[in-house]
Design a protein around this motif. Sequence first.
Motif, PDB file in Angstrom:
ATOM      1  N   ASN A  44     -18.048  39.295  28.330  1.00 42.00           N
ATOM      2  CA  ASN A  44     -18.700  39.843  29.516  1.00 42.00           C
ATOM      3  C   ASN A  44     -19.062  41.321  29.329  1.00 42.00           C
ATOM      4  O   ASN A  44     -18.656  42.185  30.090  1.00 42.00           O
ATOM      5  CB  ASN A  44     -17.798  39.674  30.752  1.00 42.00           C
ATOM      6  N   LEU A  45     -19.835  41.593  28.292  1.00 46.92           N
ATOM      7  CA  LEU A  45     -20.193  42.966  27.941  1.00 46.92           C
ATOM      8  C   LEU A  45     -21.328  43.505  28.803  1.00 46.92           C
ATOM      9  O   LEU A  45     -21.432  44.705  29.020  1.00 46.92           O
ATOM     10  CB  LEU A  45     -20.606  43.026  26.467  1.00 46.92           C
ATOM     11  N   THR A  46     -22.196  42.625  29.264  1.00 51.81           N
ATOM     12  CA  THR A  46     -23.363  43.045  30.041  1.00 51.81           C
ATOM     13  C   THR A  46     -23.755  41.925  30.991  1.00 51.81           C
ATOM     14  O   THR A  46     -23.524  40.750  30.704  1.00 51.81           O
ATOM     15  CB  THR A  46     -24.551  43.395  29.109  1.00 51.81           C
ATOM     16  N   ALA A  47     -24.368  42.307  32.108  1.00 48.62           N
ATOM     17  CA  ALA A  47     -24.789  41.310  33.093  1.00 48.62           C
ATOM     18  C   ALA A  47     -26.094  40.640  32.697  1.00 48.62           C
ATOM     19  O   ALA A  47     -26.467  39.624  33.286  1.00 48.62           O
ATOM     20  CB  ALA A  47     -24.941  41.980  34.460  1.00 48.62           C
ATOM     21  N   VAL A  48     -26.789  41.190  31.709  1.00 42.79           N
ATOM     22  CA  VAL A  48     -28.083  40.627  31.297  1.00 42.79           C
ATOM     23  C   VAL A  48     -27.828  39.454  30.355  1.00 42.79           C
ATOM     24  O   VAL A  48     -27.322  39.638  29.244  1.00 42.79           O
ATOM     25  CB  VAL A  48     -28.955  41.698  30.606  1.00 42.79           C
ATOM     26  N   ARG A  49     -28.193  38.255  30.776  1.00 42.28           N
ATOM     27  CA  ARG A  49     -27.929  37.059  29.975  1.00 42.28           C
ATOM     28  C   ARG A  49     -29.187  36.246  29.670  1.00 42.28           C
ATOM     29  O   ARG A  49     -29.125  35.287  28.901  1.00 42.28           O
ATOM     30  CB  ARG A  49     -26.903  36.168  30.700  1.00 42.28           C
ATOM     31  N   ASP A  50     -30.300  36.610  30.261  1.00 39.76           N
ATOM     32  CA  ASP A  50     -31.549  35.880  30.040  1.00 39.76           C
ATOM     33  C   ASP A  50     -32.202  36.380  28.751  1.00 39.76           C
ATOM     34  O   ASP A  50     -32.607  37.550  28.674  1.00 39.76           O
ATOM     35  CB  ASP A  50     -32.482  36.109  31.228  1.00 39.76           C
ATOM     36  N   PRO A  51     -32.317  35.537  27.724  1.00 42.98           N
ATOM     37  CA  PRO A  51     -32.900  35.993  26.454  1.00 42.98           C
ATOM     38  C   PRO A  51     -34.309  36.555  26.594  1.00 42.98           C
ATOM     39  O   PRO A  51     -34.728  37.392  25.796  1.00 42.98           O
ATOM     40  CB  PRO A  51     -32.906  34.719  25.592  1.00 42.98           C
ATOM     41  N   GLN A  52     -35.039  36.113  27.626  1.00 42.51           N
ATOM     42  CA  GLN A  52     -36.422  36.567  27.797  1.00 42.51           C
ATOM     43  C   GLN A  52     -36.504  38.065  28.111  1.00 42.51           C
ATOM     44  O   GLN A  52     -37.537  38.690  27.853  1.00 42.51           O
ATOM     45  CB  GLN A  52     -37.100  35.775  28.925  1.00 42.51           C
ATOM     46  N   VAL A  53     -35.441  38.629  28.696  1.00 45.02           N
ATOM     47  CA  VAL A  53     -35.511  40.038  29.123  1.00 45.02           C
ATOM     48  C   VAL A  53     -34.574  40.945  28.329  1.00 45.02           C
ATOM     49  O   VAL A  53     -34.513  42.140  28.584  1.00 45.02           O
ATOM     50  CB  VAL A  53     -35.206  40.174  30.633  1.00 45.02           C
ATOM     51  N   MET A  54     -33.839  40.386  27.364  1.00 37.82           N
ATOM     52  CA  MET A  54     -32.855  41.189  26.646  1.00 37.82           C
ATOM     53  C   MET A  54     -33.496  42.330  25.847  1.00 37.82           C
ATOM     54  O   MET A  54     -32.975  43.455  25.818  1.00 37.82           O
ATOM     55  CB  MET A  54     -32.022  40.310  25.717  1.00 37.82           C
ATOM     56  N   VAL A  55     -34.611  42.067  25.187  1.00 36.50           N
ATOM     57  CA  VAL A  55     -35.256  43.118  24.394  1.00 36.50           C
ATOM     58  C   VAL A  55     -35.659  44.278  25.295  1.00 36.50           C
ATOM     59  O   VAL A  55     -35.407  45.452  24.996  1.00 36.50           O
ATOM     60  CB  VAL A  55     -36.473  42.566  23.631  1.00 36.50           C
ATOM     61  N   SER A  56     -36.259  43.961  26.435  1.00 36.99           N
ATOM     62  CA  SER A  56     -36.712  45.006  27.347  1.00 36.99           C
ATOM     63  C   SER A  56     -35.552  45.740  27.996  1.00 36.99           C
ATOM     64  O   SER A  56     -35.473  46.971  27.951  1.00 36.99           O
ATOM     65  CB  SER A  56     -37.608  44.401  28.437  1.00 36.99           C
ATOM     66  N   ARG A  57     -34.633  44.983  28.589  1.00 38.76           N
ATOM     67  CA  ARG A  57     -33.603  45.603  29.426  1.00 38.76           C
ATOM     68  C   ARG A  57     -32.447  46.189  28.631  1.00 38.76           C
ATOM     69  O   ARG A  57     -31.649  46.955  29.183  1.00 38.76           O
ATOM     70  CB  ARG A  57     -33.102  44.588  30.458  1.00 38.76           C
ATOM     71  N   GLN A  58     -32.351  45.843  27.354  1.00 35.03           N
ATOM     72  CA  GLN A  58     -31.256  46.390  26.556  1.00 35.03           C
ATOM     73  C   GLN A  58     -31.764  47.309  25.454  1.00 35.03           C
ATOM     74  O   GLN A  58     -31.393  48.479  25.401  1.00 35.03           O
ATOM     75  CB  GLN A  58     -30.394  45.237  26.029  1.00 35.03           C
ATOM     76  N   LEU A  59     -32.642  46.808  24.592  1.00 35.02           N
ATOM     77  CA  LEU A  59     -33.120  47.648  23.488  1.00 35.02           C
ATOM     78  C   LEU A  59     -34.125  48.697  23.954  1.00 35.02           C
ATOM     79  O   LEU A  59     -33.933  49.899  23.742  1.00 35.02           O
ATOM     80  CB  LEU A  59     -33.738  46.775  22.394  1.00 35.02           C
ATOM     81  N   LEU A  60     -35.219  48.267  24.576  1.00 33.35           N
ATOM     82  CA  LEU A  60     -36.270  49.211  24.954  1.00 33.35           C
ATOM     83  C   LEU A  60     -35.781  50.192  26.019  1.00 33.35           C
ATOM     84  O   LEU A  60     -36.120  51.383  25.990  1.00 33.35           O
ATOM     85  CB  LEU A  60     -37.515  48.466  25.432  1.00 33.35           C
ATOM     86  N   ASP A  61     -34.981  49.706  26.952  1.00 34.57           N
ATOM     87  CA  ASP A  61     -34.418  50.597  27.968  1.00 34.57           C
ATOM     88  C   ASP A  61     -33.593  51.700  27.309  1.00 34.57           C
ATOM     89  O   ASP A  61     -33.719  52.884  27.656  1.00 34.57           O
ATOM     90  CB  ASP A  61     -33.559  49.802  28.950  1.00 34.57           C
ATOM     91  N   SER A  62     -32.753  51.332  26.355  1.00 40.13           N
ATOM     92  CA  SER A  62     -31.945  52.326  25.657  1.00 40.13           C
ATOM     93  C   SER A  62     -32.825  53.314  24.891  1.00 40.13           C
ATOM     94  O   SER A  62     -32.589  54.528  24.910  1.00 40.13           O
ATOM     95  CB  SER A  62     -30.980  51.642  24.687  1.00 40.13           C
ATOM     96  N   LEU A  63     -33.845  52.804  24.225  1.00 40.79           N
ATOM     97  CA  LEU A  63     -34.705  53.653  23.397  1.00 40.79           C
ATOM     98  C   LEU A  63     -35.610  54.547  24.228  1.00 40.79           C
ATOM     99  O   LEU A  63     -36.162  55.524  23.698  1.00 40.79           O
ATOM    100  CB  LEU A  63     -35.541  52.788  22.462  1.00 40.79           C
ATOM    101  N   SER A  64     -35.762  54.274  25.525  1.00 40.88           N
ATOM    102  CA  SER A  64     -36.551  55.165  26.379  1.00 40.88           C
ATOM    103  C   SER A  64     -35.916  56.543  26.474  1.00 40.88           C
ATOM    104  O   SER A  64     -36.575  57.524  26.820  1.00 40.88           O
ATOM    105  CB  SER A  64     -36.712  54.555  27.781  1.00 40.88           C
ATOM    106  N   LEU A  65     -34.634  56.633  26.129  1.00 41.50           N
ATOM    107  CA  LEU A  65     -33.927  57.920  26.146  1.00 41.50           C
ATOM    108  C   LEU A  65     -34.216  58.756  24.896  1.00 41.50           C
ATOM    109  O   LEU A  65     -33.980  59.967  24.883  1.00 41.50           O
ATOM    110  CB  LEU A  65     -32.417  57.660  26.262  1.00 41.50           C
TER     111      LEU A  65
END
Length: 211
Positions: A44-65
């Motif tokens: 239970n590391l993250t609430a995001v579990r839908d593979p369709q949005v993982m790239v956006s909500r985890q990788l790209l969101d982080s890289l926006s910083l």
Amino acid sequence: MSYPQWPGQLRDGLARMNLGLSGDQQAQLLAFLALLDKWNRAYNLTAVRDPQVMVSRQLLDSLSLLPEVTTDRLLDVGAGGGLPGIPLAIARPDLHVTLLDSNGKKTRFLNQCVLELGLGNVSVIHGRAEDCRPGEPFRQISSRAFTALPNLVAWCGPLLADGGAFLAMKGQYPDDEVAALPAGWQVESSKPLAVPGSDGERHLLIVTRAR
């Protein structure tokens, strides 16, 4: 497990964000995301579990910083599943990232990521921010979905160097949290973060000691 849509989503998102990462870096980011997906089922590391949005909500969101990281030593507090710290470390091999979390399951996952991905520029600390005693304070400290701003400055203020800044990633602009900041702290600036594939609001708040 990885998913066939991920490479294209990552490649397109990076292009829209004007981030030129190598093929090896993109492969490393996707390997990290696959690890996160695998471990998330048990830990239970993250609430995001839908593979369709993982790239956006985890990788790209982080890289926006990434454009806001101007130091060579970053502390990521409440690192959880390694976001944003591990994507930032992959994107900037010259950046040393320290991941701090008090949850033992999460730091075990982070140590496994460091091992499997060969991240020589990442350190993991298992402990509470209030108890952390780094050799020297950090010029920048990132926080993503960790805690409210008043808690952030209270718990982590001693870890921030004079003249340093918190990089606090939030969803909607947190008016109540900003109003509740204790004396001696200020939001020096804020900006919306544009994350390809994400519909929700995202904001970055730069929090510093009041001059």
